[in-house]
Design a protein around this motif. Structure first.
Motif, PDB file in Angstrom:
ATOM      1  N   ILE A  25      55.750   2.845  25.259  1.00  0.00           N
ATOM      2  CA  ILE A  25      55.618   1.916  26.391  1.00  0.00           C
ATOM      3  C   ILE A  25      56.767   0.917  26.397  1.00  0.00           C
ATOM      4  O   ILE A  25      57.382   0.670  27.438  1.00  0.00           O
ATOM      5  N   GLN A  26      57.085   0.354  25.228  1.00  0.00           N
ATOM      6  CA  GLN A  26      58.181  -0.619  25.155  1.00  0.00           C
ATOM      7  C   GLN A  26      59.523   0.036  25.466  1.00  0.00           C
ATOM      8  O   GLN A  26      60.386  -0.582  26.092  1.00  0.00           O
ATOM      9  N   ILE A  27      59.691   1.284  25.063  1.00  0.00           N
ATOM     10  CA  ILE A  27      60.931   2.007  25.367  1.00  0.00           C
ATOM     11  C   ILE A  27      61.032   2.249  26.868  1.00  0.00           C
ATOM     12  O   ILE A  27      62.086   2.032  27.474  1.00  0.00           O
ATOM     13  N   GLU A  28      59.942   2.683  27.484  1.00  0.00           N
ATOM     14  CA  GLU A  28      59.949   2.934  28.934  1.00  0.00           C
ATOM     15  C   GLU A  28      60.238   1.674  29.726  1.00  0.00           C
ATOM     16  O   GLU A  28      60.861   1.722  30.790  1.00  0.00           O
ATOM     17  N   ARG A  29      59.813   0.521  29.216  1.00  0.00           N
ATOM     18  CA  ARG A  29      60.071  -0.747  29.901  1.00  0.00           C
ATOM     19  C   ARG A  29      61.471  -1.281  29.619  1.00  0.00           C
ATOM     20  O   ARG A  29      61.871  -2.310  30.139  1.00  0.00           O
ATOM     21  N   GLY A  30      62.220  -0.592  28.722  1.00  0.00           N
ATOM     22  CA  GLY A  30      63.572  -1.022  28.403  1.00  0.00           C
ATOM     23  C   GLY A  30      63.626  -2.167  27.415  1.00  0.00           C
ATOM     24  O   GLY A  30      64.665  -2.807  27.263  1.00  0.00           O
ATOM     25  N   GLU A  31      62.536  -2.403  26.703  1.00  0.00           N
ATOM     26  CA  GLU A  31      62.481  -3.502  25.755  1.00  0.00           C
ATOM     27  C   GLU A  31      62.942  -3.085  24.356  1.00  0.00           C
ATOM     28  O   GLU A  31      63.368  -3.921  23.568  1.00  0.00           O
TER      29      GLU A  31
END
Length: 85
Positions: A25-31
């Motif tokens: 999820i954090q990767i998909e959000r670019g975080e």
């Protein structure tokens, strides 16, 4: 020697895949971004998502992200972990 290096790279790739699943999820959000280059695994977490502006305190929701990264690196006690930022 090459066989040992190949095995270590394979183990590191497994860790990278595990982290990518855990932090999807954090990767998909670019975080968060995870990059492997040979025997180096780089986990980049944007400081803007870790901290409130003008604060050194971690946002509570990101403690679990850091725990996931720490647990993954615990599998490599012989490696150096460098934290920058």
């Amino acid at each position: 020697l090459q066989a040992r290096l190949d095995e270590e790279a394979r183990r590191l790739a497994e860790i990278a895949d595990q982290l990518r699943r855990q932090l999807r999820i954090q990767i998909e959000r670019g975080e968060v971004d995870i990059v492997q280059y040979r025997d180096v695994l780089i986990v980049h977490i944007k400081d803007s998502v870790l901290f409130l502006p003008d604060s050194a305190a971690l946002k509570p929701e990101y403690e679990s992200v850091l725990r996931s990264v720490a647990q993954a690196f615990n599998r490599f006690p012989d490696k150096v972990v460098r934290v920058e930022g």
